[in-house]
Enzyme design. Structure first.
Site, short mmCIF file in Angstrom:
data_model
loop_
_atom_site.label_atom_id
_atom_site.label_comp_id
_atom_site.label_asym_id
_atom_site.label_seq_id
_atom_site.Cartn_x
_atom_site.Cartn_y
_atom_site.Cartn_z
N HIS A 121 0.67 -1.41 0.00
CA HIS A 121 -0.15 0.02 -0.10
C HIS A 121 0.75 1.31 0.00
O HIS A 121 0.28 2.26 -0.21
CB HIS A 121 -1.05 -0.04 1.12
N ASP A 151 -0.11 -7.68 1.35
CA ASP A 151 0.12 -6.40 1.44
C ASP A 151 1.98 -6.44 1.44
O ASP A 151 2.62 -5.43 2.15
CB ASP A 151 -0.15 -5.51 2.86
N SER A 229 4.50 2.09 8.11
CA SER A 229 4.23 1.15 7.49
C SER A 229 5.36 0.53 6.53
O SER A 229 5.97 1.53 5.93
CB SER A 229 3.18 1.45 6.38
#
Length: 393
Positions: A121, A151, A229
């Site tokens: 992402h 992901d 992230s």
């Protein structure tokens, strides 16, 4: 002649009033002086031209735990990178094409060939990406491949091998709730930030968009914020055990619940992507109870041994086609346990992580033999693995 009584009383009152006002004024002055002295520290001088810095008290050695954490950070941080992505845009009037920022996050160096691992992402929808190393150098990155189901994305930069520090890789198969973990990343642009926490839960799942769910993830209370992230989650030995991926928060900032993709999933996926293979994770088609729920079922006498208890069977999936039974309610409302998976291809399984690990090692289209316990009887069932679909939320 003496003044009348009324006149004498008035004069006395006037005299007393004057004395009273004088006393009140004197008290006001005294109180003001006292307040001034309190505010200015007394009658002494406010400044001292000979003032010197106070010497620092001896600290002594860091505690062993602190020494270990400091060394962990120093060893790990050269492996952590900053990832930025951009997309193309066109000026409405001049028609010139230019790049605008798309996203930013963290990542880590996988090997000395220049492969970088981050969250999908972070780069989703981008036209280009750059990786910034800890020495400040920013390098263009090419997309090697992506695993949207977990992901995960793999990038590649061109850099000398001796400038790259691959992160040590651990395993997520033996993680325990309560053990210490450390997250490193770039939250809100503050590069190479270290936070500490615990593993709060295992085998969690959370929505990943597009109707998908990421399953088997690690839950932690280590502070994870926007920008973290793609960064590494480390154990106390400094080994990679997960990749920080998402948080649960009403405000969008840290609220004590973060999730990380386990390293065993990362290792399998990244290896396939680097090989140039398409990542289609095999799917058994069952939902499973947590290990703690299985233990409780044993205590309550619903089952009599350890294994992976089937919670649900997805319609049209491999398990459904093989006739595997889910847990259900009986005619009188009691719980009827579903099939208990105790082995795959003859390999015993006692926990969900063991089952997932074996399934990850297989390929779509392969068949596995599940050893089940149903109503106290053991039986072998052959299941042909399928590609994991996008599950409904």
């Amino acid at each position: 002649m003496d003044r009348p009584v009324e006149t004498r009383r008035a004069a006395a009152a006037e005299s007393n009033g004057g004395a009273s006002g004088w006393l009140v004024g004197l008290l006001v002055v005294l109180v003001g002086v006292l307040v001034w002295r309190m505010l200015t520290g007394g009658p002494g001088p406010l400044h001292d031209a000979d003032a010197e810095r106070r010497p620092a008290a001896p600290r002594g050695d860091f505690r062993p735990e602190e020494q270990a954490q400091i060394q962990l950070y120093r060893d790990a941080v050269p492996s952590v990178v900053h990832v930025t992505s951009a997309l193309l845009a066109q000026h409405r009037l001049s028609r010139d094409v230019f790049e605008i920022p798309r996203g930013a996050g963290s990542g880590f160096i996988w090997n000395d060939q220049g492969h970088i691992v981050t969250n999908n992402h972070v780069i989703e929808g981008a036209h280009s990406a750059h990786v910034t190393l800890q020495d400040g150098s920013s390098l263009p990155a090419r997309l090697v491949g992506r695993d949207r189901n977990n992901d995960i994305a793999v990038l590649k930069i061109d850099a000398p091998a001796d400038t790259l520090r691959p992160i040590p890789v651990g395993t997520s198969a033996d993680l325990q709730i309560g053990q210490n973990v450390f997250a490193i990343g770039d939250p809100f642009g503050f590069s190479a930030t270290l936070t500490k926490g615990l593993i709060s839960g295992l085998d969690r799942e959370f929505p990943a968009g597009d109707g998908r769910k990421i399953t088997g993830v690690i839950q932690t209370d280590a502070a994870i914020n926007p920008g973290n992230s793609g960064g590494p989650l480390l154990d106390s030995a400094g080994r990679l055990i997960g990749m920080n991926t998402a948080i649960v928060s009403p405000s969008g900032a840290y609220a004590g619940i973060g999730f990380a993709v386990p390293v065993d999933t990362i290792n399998d996926s990244v290896t396939q992507l680097i090989r140039g293979e398409s990542v289609e994770p095999p799917w058994l088609g069952v939902g499973m109870f947590f290990d703690s729920e299985v233990e409780q079922a044993i205590e309550n006498g619903l089952i009599d041994q350890q294994g992976v208890l089937v919670r649900q069977v997805y319609p049209g999936g491999p398990a459904a086609e093989a006739g595997i039974q889910p847990t259900r309610r009986g005619p009188r409302g009691g719980v009827v346990p579903g099939d208990l998976i105790v082995a795959i291809d003859g390999r015993p399984v006692r926990q969900t992580n063991e089952l997932r690990s074996i399934i990850r090692g297989r390929r779509v289209g392969e068949s596995v033999t599940l050893t089940l316990v149903r109503e106290g009887e053991r039986r072998d069932v052959e299941v042909r693995l399928q590609a994991a679909p996008f599950l409904e939320q």
